[in-house]
Design a protein around this motif. Structure first.
Motif, PDB file in Angstrom:
ATOM      1  N   THR A 204      45.786  68.015  23.772  1.00 37.52           N
ATOM      2  CA  THR A 204      46.658  66.844  24.404  1.00 37.52           C
ATOM      3  C   THR A 204      47.125  65.968  23.057  1.00 37.52           C
ATOM      4  OG1 THR A 204      44.570  65.296  24.538  1.00 37.52           O
ATOM      5  CG2 THR A 204      45.341  67.051  26.286  1.00 37.52           C
ATOM      6  N   ASP A 206      48.602  62.263  22.730  1.00 39.36           N
ATOM      7  CA  ASP A 206      48.640  60.840  23.586  1.00 39.36           C
ATOM      8  C   ASP A 206      49.820  60.186  23.217  1.00 39.36           C
ATOM      9  OD1 ASP A 206      48.083  58.943  25.539  1.00 39.36           O
ATOM     10  OD2 ASP A 206      46.947  57.831  24.212  1.00 39.36           O
ATOM     11  N   TRP A 245      48.971  56.295  33.311  1.00 44.37           N
ATOM     12  CA  TRP A 245      48.412  55.834  32.414  1.00 44.37           C
ATOM     13  C   TRP A 245      47.396  57.057  31.831  1.00 44.37           C
ATOM     14  CZ3 TRP A 245      43.178  53.628  32.168  1.00 44.37           C
ATOM     15  CH2 TRP A 245      42.880  53.430  33.610  1.00 44.37           C
ATOM     16  N   THR A 246      46.642  57.116  30.698  1.00 39.79           N
ATOM     17  CA  THR A 246      46.024  58.140  30.181  1.00 39.79           C
ATOM     18  C   THR A 246      44.733  58.593  30.641  1.00 39.79           C
ATOM     19  OG1 THR A 246      46.785  57.037  27.841  1.00 39.79           O
ATOM     20  CG2 THR A 246      44.918  58.982  28.164  1.00 39.79           C
ATOM     21  N   THR A 250      44.746  62.432  32.180  1.00 40.98           N
ATOM     22  CA  THR A 250      44.017  63.407  31.371  1.00 40.98           C
ATOM     23  C   THR A 250      43.169  63.931  32.143  1.00 40.98           C
ATOM     24  OG1 THR A 250      44.557  61.957  29.234  1.00 40.98           O
ATOM     25  CG2 THR A 250      42.800  63.680  29.406  1.00 40.98           C
TER      26      THR A 250
END
Length: 267
Positions: A204, A206, A245-246, A250
């Motif tokens: 991944t 970011d 948001w992350t 994820t």
């Protein structure tokens, strides 16, 4: 009459600015959080952020105040007569003019690329213009700061009360949160142990936007290796993030589950 701004006035300004910024960020967080969790689950994280952000505001105010007083002392020694309120007025004028120039550039010339020399020239121009305006208005600076300080008094009390209320909320969450975390961890471990799935390597990036990748049509060659890989790979062009948001996004990538199922909403 004391014509110098006090630390209490300065801290009130910093505290309100920091609190308003946090409120804006909280609304943005809630926009994604509301899809998978209740408002009651959102409150403890917001309460902790309020307490920590208030500490940051106090620390920032102390550091800036020391620097302002040092500049004022140097000014007194040099005989220029520059006071703390003058410096604050200049800072406010500089921020306003800088924001207007920045927004004006995005509105009038959004596609024009500016060089470092142009940016430096604009910065110097904005700084000189701000000095000229602030110096011409210096006799009104103390009166304006006093007026602003009086008008933000309700906000100071409001945010101060909210911070005080946040303390018992965070203490209660700390006491009960460990038990909830253990239950969730045990559930996740049992699910992982009971499943028979292949090994998958997930890579991944970011904060990498598709619009800036040449593999998705960007005019510059920003992802040459991925471009070559895409020739023999499956490329998805209609994806939507599970959250804004992350952490929860994820978690959805790694589990294939919706946010309201995996509930990875906190850091």
């Amino acid at each position: 009459m004391n014509m110098r701004i006090s630390f209490w006035q300065f801290f009130r300004l910093v505290f309100v600015v920091f609190s308003l910024y946090l409120m804006g960020d909280a609304f943005n967080r809630w926009d994604g959080f509301s899809y998978h969790s209740s408002f009651a689950e959102f409150i403890p994280g917001l309460a902790l952020a309020l307490i920590l952000w208030s500490i940051v505001a106090l620390s920032t105010a102390v550091i800036i105040w020391i620097l302002l007083k040092a500049l004022e002392k140097i000014s007194d020694m040099a005989g220029t007569g520059v006071r703390t309120d003058h410096i604050l007025l200049y800072t406010i004028v500089f921020i306003i003019i800088g924001a207007l120039v920045w927004e004006g550039k995005k509105f009038l010339w959004p596609d024009v690329t500016t060089t470092k020399q142009i940016k430096l020239a604009v910065l110097i121009s904005v700084s000189l213009l701000s000095i000229l305006i602030a110096w011409s208005l210096r006799h009104k600076s103390q009166r304006w700061i006093n007026a602003v300080s009086e008008h933000i008094t309700p906000l100071v009390w409001l945010f101060g009360i909210v911070v005080l209320i946040s303390v018992p909320i965070v203490m209660y969450q700390l006491k009960t949160g460990d038990d909830d975390s253990k239950k969730v961890s045990q559930k996740v471990i049992s699910e992982v142990k009971s499943s028979k799935r292949p090994n998958i390597l997930l890579v991944t990036f970011d904060a990498l936007a598709a619009e800036d990748m040449s593999v998705y049509g960007y005019d510059r060659q920003t992802t040459p290796f991925i471009d070559r890989w895409s020739q023999t790979a499956t490329v998805f062009t209609n994806l939507h993030a599970a959250s804004n948001w992350t952490t929860p996004t994820t978690a959805s990538l790694m589990t294939g589950k919706r946010l309201w199922t995996h509930r990875a909403a906190h850091l």
